[in-house]
Structures are given as C-alpha cells and as structure tokens.
Write a protein that holds these residues in place. Structure first.
Motif, PDB file in Angstrom:
ATOM      1  N   GLN A   1       0.833  -1.209   0.000  1.00  0.00           N
ATOM      2  CA  GLN A   1       0.000   0.000   0.000  1.00  0.00           C
ATOM      3  C   GLN A   1       0.864   1.254   0.000  1.00  0.00           C
ATOM      4  N   GLY A   2       1.945   1.225   0.759  1.00  0.00           N
ATOM      5  CA  GLY A   2       2.847   2.365   0.790  1.00  0.00           C
ATOM      6  C   GLY A   2       3.475   2.640  -0.559  1.00  0.00           C
ATOM      7  N   VAL A   3       3.878   1.587  -1.264  1.00  0.00           N
ATOM      8  CA  VAL A   3       4.487   1.745  -2.584  1.00  0.00           C
ATOM      9  C   VAL A   3       3.501   2.371  -3.565  1.00  0.00           C
ATOM     10  N   VAL A   4       2.288   1.818  -3.647  1.00  0.00           N
ATOM     11  CA  VAL A   4       1.331   2.342  -4.640  1.00  0.00           C
ATOM     12  C   VAL A   4       0.887   3.750  -4.270  1.00  0.00           C
ATOM     13  N   THR A   5       0.883   4.084  -2.979  1.00  0.00           N
ATOM     14  CA  THR A   5       0.561   5.454  -2.569  1.00  0.00           C
ATOM     15  C   THR A   5       1.639   6.422  -3.040  1.00  0.00           C
ATOM     16  N   MET A   6       2.902   6.071  -2.824  1.00  0.00           N
ATOM     17  CA  MET A   6       3.984   6.934  -3.288  1.00  0.00           C
ATOM     18  C   MET A   6       3.982   7.051  -4.807  1.00  0.00           C
ATOM     19  N   ASP A   7       3.710   5.939  -5.487  1.00  0.00           N
ATOM     20  CA  ASP A   7       3.652   5.981  -6.949  1.00  0.00           C
ATOM     21  C   ASP A   7       2.517   6.884  -7.431  1.00  0.00           C
ATOM     22  N   ALA A   8       1.364   6.807  -6.756  1.00  0.00           N
ATOM     23  CA  ALA A   8       0.214   7.631  -7.147  1.00  0.00           C
ATOM     24  C   ALA A   8       0.511   9.112  -6.972  1.00  0.00           C
ATOM     25  N   ILE A   9       1.241   9.467  -5.921  1.00  0.00           N
ATOM     26  CA  ILE A   9       1.586  10.874  -5.690  1.00  0.00           C
ATOM     27  C   ILE A   9       2.336  11.441  -6.883  1.00  0.00           C
ATOM     28  N   HIS A  10       3.242  10.643  -7.446  1.00  0.00           N
ATOM     29  CA  HIS A  10       4.015  11.104  -8.607  1.00  0.00           C
ATOM     30  C   HIS A  10       3.205  11.010  -9.895  1.00  0.00           C
ATOM     31  N   GLU A  11       2.535   9.875 -10.107  1.00  0.00           N
ATOM     32  CA  GLU A  11       1.836   9.647 -11.376  1.00  0.00           C
ATOM     33  C   GLU A  11       0.714  10.648 -11.612  1.00  0.00           C
ATOM     34  N   TYR A  12       0.033  11.046 -10.536  1.00  0.00           N
ATOM     35  CA  TYR A  12      -1.127  11.933 -10.679  1.00  0.00           C
ATOM     36  C   TYR A  12      -0.843  13.367 -10.245  1.00  0.00           C
ATOM     37  N   ASP A  13       0.432  13.724 -10.113  1.00  0.00           N
ATOM     38  CA  ASP A  13       0.841  15.099  -9.767  1.00  0.00           C
ATOM     39  C   ASP A  13       0.130  15.600  -8.509  1.00  0.00           C
ATOM     40  N   LEU A  14       0.122  14.762  -7.478  1.00  0.00           N
ATOM     41  CA  LEU A  14      -0.634  15.111  -6.280  1.00  0.00           C
ATOM     42  C   LEU A  14       0.077  16.147  -5.415  1.00  0.00           C
ATOM     43  N   LEU A  15       1.369  16.338  -5.608  1.00  0.00           N
ATOM     44  CA  LEU A  15       2.044  17.432  -4.900  1.00  0.00           C
ATOM     45  C   LEU A  15       1.501  18.769  -5.386  1.00  0.00           C
ATOM     46  N   GLU A  16       1.394  18.908  -6.700  1.00  0.00           N
ATOM     47  CA  GLU A  16       0.832  20.144  -7.249  1.00  0.00           C
ATOM     48  C   GLU A  16      -0.632  20.296  -6.851  1.00  0.00           C
ATOM     49  N   ASN A  17      -1.375  19.183  -6.857  1.00  0.00           N
ATOM     50  CA  ASN A  17      -2.789  19.261  -6.477  1.00  0.00           C
ATOM     51  C   ASN A  17      -2.934  19.725  -5.031  1.00  0.00           C
ATOM     52  N   ALA A  18      -2.054  19.243  -4.154  1.00  0.00           N
ATOM     53  CA  ALA A  18      -2.106  19.679  -2.759  1.00  0.00           C
ATOM     54  C   ALA A  18      -1.877  21.178  -2.639  1.00  0.00           C
ATOM     55  N   GLN A  19      -0.983  21.720  -3.448  1.00  0.00           N
ATOM     56  CA  GLN A  19      -0.728  23.157  -3.422  1.00  0.00           C
ATOM     57  C   GLN A  19      -1.931  23.945  -3.946  1.00  0.00           C
TER      58      GLN A  19
END
Length: 456
Positions: A336-354
């Motif tokens: 679960q941790g791996v796919v969560t980290m992968d999703a953060i990158h794949e779906y640009d979730l850092l930018e979405n959080a901002q």
C-alpha cells in the motif's frame, strides 16, 4: 458511490445503530481518544473523501484519518494497482530474519514488497544523501529508532520543542511537549531540553532572539558560557509543521538559526514527517519547504508502515543493534505504501495539494468569519484558529451535524486534511460546510464538548 456527484447526507449524528455499536465497543475498549460516535461501515460504499456510516449517513471526511489515509477511502489509485493481489497468509513476516518476493525481478516485481518501499523512500530522500531505511510498525517506532541511531553516534542529550508531539512509546513520550496528560507519571529519557518553537516574527524577536553570547535561545545554551556541551547533544527533533501543537509553520529565521547550529556543531537534525510528510504540504516532505538539511527523516501514517530514513554513517553497523519481529515484514502495508507513493508522482498530487490548499485557504479567508483569529498551514495541512476553545469545539460539532468530519489541534484550532487528490468540487463542498458550521457557532453560545485536539 459516484465520487463526482456524491454529497454529504446526514439524518442524525450519531444514529441509533452508531450509539449501539459504540456502547458495545466500550464494553471492551480501554479509555482512549475517540472523538466522535461515528462508525464507518466498511461494507457500504465509500470513495475518496466520502464514507458511509452504519446508519446510512454519508460524510465528507476532511481528516484523512489524521493523514493516515492520504487518498481517502477505496481510492482506485490505490485499489487498482493491488487488484490482482490475492489474499495470502501470513501477510506479516519476521522481516528481520526473512525476505519477501512478489515476483521477479527485484527492481520491479509483480507485487511490491518492503524491498520496493525502501527503494522508493531512498529515491524520495536522495537530495539529502540518505541511503538506508529501517522499517517498523508505526510512527512512534520510527521516532524511537531515529533517536536510538542518533544516541548511538553521539551524546546523551537532546532538544525538543514546546508544543511537540512525537508518539506515545516511552522514548517518544520523552520528546512530547503538547499536553501534560501524555507524560505525567511516566518515566522519561533523561537529558531532553525544551526550547520554543517559533512561527511568527513577534515570537522570533521576543522569545527566540537574545542578547546572550549565541544570539538566540538554543545558541546561548550551546555556547561556551552556556549550560549544555554541544558534544553531548545527539539530536534536535523538529516537526516541519507542528501537528498536534496547532499546525504551526516555522519562522524562516528560526530555521536558519537551527541550520547554523547543525552546521557548526554537527548535531543531528531529525525531521519528524509522520503527519507533514508524503505530500501533505505540497512537497514530498515538509522539511523540503525549509532551508534546513535533515540527517534523519521519520515517516508513517500515509506510508502505512513506520520508516526511519538516514545515511549509512548514522545507522549502526553492528547487527542486532536495530531489529524487530515485524519490522520490514508487513507485506500488505508495504505494498500500500508503494502504490501510494507511486500515485503521488503519477497523478501530480504534490501540485494538487498546493492548488487545492490555496483554494481552501482563499475560500475560508474570503468568508471573513468573526470568530477566526488565524488561518495557517501548508498545502493540504490546513488549520483555522478560533477565538476560544469552546468555539472550536462548537464548530467541530456543527460541522459533524452537516456531514463534515474535522479534528481539533493545538488549544483552540481546527485542522482540515482532505485527501491529496481532493477535487475543486470537494473543496468547495467542504469549505462551505465549514463556513456554515462556523457561522452557526457564532450565532449560538458555544457549549463545552469532548476535547477533540488529542486525536493524533
């Protein structure tokens, strides 16, 4: 449930089934920090920030289980990559004695395991030259191992900050400075010194800067004329944004002074990223916002396991110095941790959080609520401070009755932690429900309720 059209729907909170469930639960449960009589029904539809309780109420969860469910409920970004994962037993292995393979090759197996999670963590901390990970079960264990490896290399003293929260095991408790109830009567690791956590210019000038030999509270203590020998100090442990302490963002000058002290004396800096890390602030780590290089990073919650990340020269070389039956052995949680980290990158979730964090901030600020004295945070780690604690508690209660889950923090602040892939529509829904709840609390006299600030 269609996440694109779902909306909160509340008939009664708590409903009759929830009351019965809670009553039955507490026949067995030790007293702890339950905030709501809210009972999530895992058999009913839930997705993203929307969840269903045992009475059929649909709620908008803006707590993300205190950042431990970073993508909310049953999110396809997590569920689909694991859809081919067949149930196996044991899902937890004695990870310090055995390894687990999810297929071949080890760099990219069919099912990610603790090995791949450690690979992802090293990649995410490469800019700090970190190259080693020790996995464990929880955030408190991650902190325990962080302080152990620092004590192993240097002195027996340490610095923590007022308002800090680092966990509930005895070692981690020794670092807490948020509430008396956490530590009173328990034995503590000796040599831990408290200093102010500075978040405003006024605090920096009045509580941090001094006329002493060092020029600030910490440097004065470490100066030759002070009372702490820097060679005896193992570490400074810092939350890049204080969590339970009230979602306080550190002042830039305060951080520069800590960085100078680290560079001058070689004292290790531990960045406690249990709540602020893994994209919550709009960067992978909360410390990425700061002009400060950490020597150790602790992660958990959204990672689904505990992790202590550092450099080879800080980790002890002696086998058995660090170990745990289940450390590095929770195969399902690691996946679960791996796919969560992968999703953060794949779906640009850092930018979405901002972006969504700015939307949340602007919407609530534009409401110009009379009872709000401060709005603060970073990204989707967001807090609103009210004029009184009773007002904060009234807002939490009013929000719940409208179908919005929130949590207290600090003394009179309320925190909102939407999932990292929260949408514009969901932020608008949640912000408007929050505003309605605050306006209702302003109209009515606040009524003292259960303290929700302790739900870390």
């Amino acid at each position: 449930m269609d996440r694109d059209t779902a909306e909160p729907r509340v008939r009664e909170m708590p409903g009759e089934k929830a009351k019965q469930w809670v009553e039955y639960h507490h026949q067995f449960s030790a007293p702890s920090t339950y905030v709501y009589d809210f009972v999530w029904d895992i058999t009913e539809e839930s997705e993203g920030p929307f969840c269903t309780d045992v009475d059929g109420n649909v709620l908008l969860d803006f707590t993300s289980h205190v950042a431990a469910a970073p993508l909310g409920y049953n999110n396809p970004k997590v569920m689909e990559p694991l859809s081919d994962l067949e149930l196996f037993d044991p899902v937890k292995i004695a990870g310090q004695d055995f390894y687990a393979s999810g297929g071949w090759p080890p760099e990219d197996p069919d099912i990610p395991t603790p090995t791949q999670l450690m690979d992802r963590l090293i990649d995410a901390t490469d800019h700090y030259d970190m190259d080693r990970v020790f996995l464990s079960n929880s955030g408190a264990e991650a902190v325990e191992n962080a302080i152990k490896i620092c004590y192993n290399q240097r002195g027996h003293r340490a610095f923590t900050f007022e308002g800090a929260f680092h966990g509930r095991t005895l070692g981690a408790l020794s670092l807490n400075r948020s509430k008396t109830v956490h530590r009173k009567g328990y034995p503590e690791v000796p040599g831990v010194v408290s200093i102010p956590y500075i978040s405003t210019q006024e605090e920096y000038e009045q509580r941090w800067c001094t006329d002493g030999h060092g020029g600030n509270v910490l440097a004065d203590k470490l100066h030759a004329a002070g009372n702490v020998d820097p060679d005896e100090v193992a570490y400074i442990i810092l939350e890049p944004v204080q969590g339970e302490g009230g979602y306080r963002v550190p002042h830039d000058g305060f951080i520069r002074d800590i960085a100078d002290i680290r560079n001058e004396h070689g004292i290790y800096v531990i960045a406690d990223e249990i709540q602020a890390g893994l994209g919550r602030t709009g960067e992978m780590w909360g410390v990425d916002h700061l002009d400060l290089t950490p020597d150790v990073i602790t992660s958990a919650k959204g990672l689904r396991v505990g992790a202590t990340v550092s450099r080879s020269d800080i980790f002890p070389e002696e086998k058995g110095r660090l170990s745990s039956t289940w450390g590095a052995g929770d195969v399902l949680s690691a996946a679960q941790g791996v796919v969560t980290m992968d999703a953060i990158h794949e779906y640009d979730l850092l930018e979405n959080a901002q972006v969504r964090g700015r939307q949340l901030w602007e919407t609530i600020a534009d409401a110009d609520l009379d009872s709000v004295v401060d709005i603060r945070g970073r990204g989707l780690m967001f807090a609103v401070e009210f004029d009184t604690k009773d007002r904060r508690e009234a807002v939490v209660k009013e929000a719940l009755h409208r179908g919005l889950l929130t949590l207290g923090c600090g003394y009179k602040s309320l925190r909102l932690l939407p999932p990292l892939d929260v949408t514009e529509r969901e932020i608008e829904l949640g912000a408007n429900l929050f505003i309605e709840a605050a306006q209702a609390a302003e109209r009515d006299s606040p009524v003292a309720t259960t303290d929700s600030s302790d739900a870390y």
